[in-house]
Design an enzyme around this catalytic site. Sequence first.
Site: not given
Ligand code: CDV
Length: 306
Positions: A47, A108, A125, A144, A170, A195
Amino acid sequence: MVRSIRVGAAQLGPISRDAERSEVVNRLVALMRQASDEGCQLVVFPELALTTFFPRWYLDDVPEELDSYYETEMPGPETQPLFDEAKTLGIGFYLGYAELTPEKTRYNSAVLVEADGSIVGHYRKVHMPGHEEHEPDRPFQHLERRYFKEGPDGFDVWEAFNGVIGMGLCNDRRWPETYRVMGLQGVELILIGYNTPLHYAPDPSQNPLQSFHNQLVMQAGAYQNGTWVIGVAKGGVEEGVDSLAESMIIAPSGQIVAQAETTGDELIVADCDLDWCKHYKETLFDFDRYRRPEMYKLITESKTDQ
Ligand code: CDV
């Protein structure tokens, strides 16, 4: 015809705040070449793979810096070398990046690119974590929800690479609906870049469980939908924030077949037999035979049962 695809999960280590785009693209190209040398047909990047994870800062005071993290075209002049290299090598790729549309909407996003360098899929996303307002008491921000709009398009799948491919980003990997909506469309290979900071400010008791939760959700998503899942991290200590690495390739059985050992740039590879999915899709998880959608109405009718 054997429907096996060799996939490389190209984990990235940290990207610094002042890294030039060209520098990052060179790292991606190096991983892509390694993947090609190892016989991969598809390489999966994380990501926001082109920049540092900028939502960790409140950047309203520096709008030029904020804008510098977004792509206004894909490919653009700085990402074209990646597309050119993919075409030369005859390898496809998934790339997560920050998208700024002509209407100035920020998403995103991720693209799926075929071996001829053409974009076959575009994903925005859906599950947007974090917070909207500056919270200076946190050791770092997770803005975000300030710097991206929630994706409006849902979870599509694409016929590519002799299979049915889906994408997530993510936080999407933590939600069963992500996998199930793609599972209902026959997905065989789900690509997810992430991430994940090891420190979760709203509830630090979850910090030591980051690795466990990462495996738990992706293994469950793979098994319960009879699909391969490729989870790819940007890990390591980036601008003082330590993030989970542990990129992995998970089979439709739910078993991890490859896992990264470092927190830096690292390629892991697996042969993904897409017909393995049938073992699950046509038996225990034969959706047509065994699912009871009429029992699940609450899932789509409301956010809670109130
Ligand atoms: N980049 C993300 O979506 N990170 C989230 C954190 C904030 C919990 C994740 O679900 O890994």
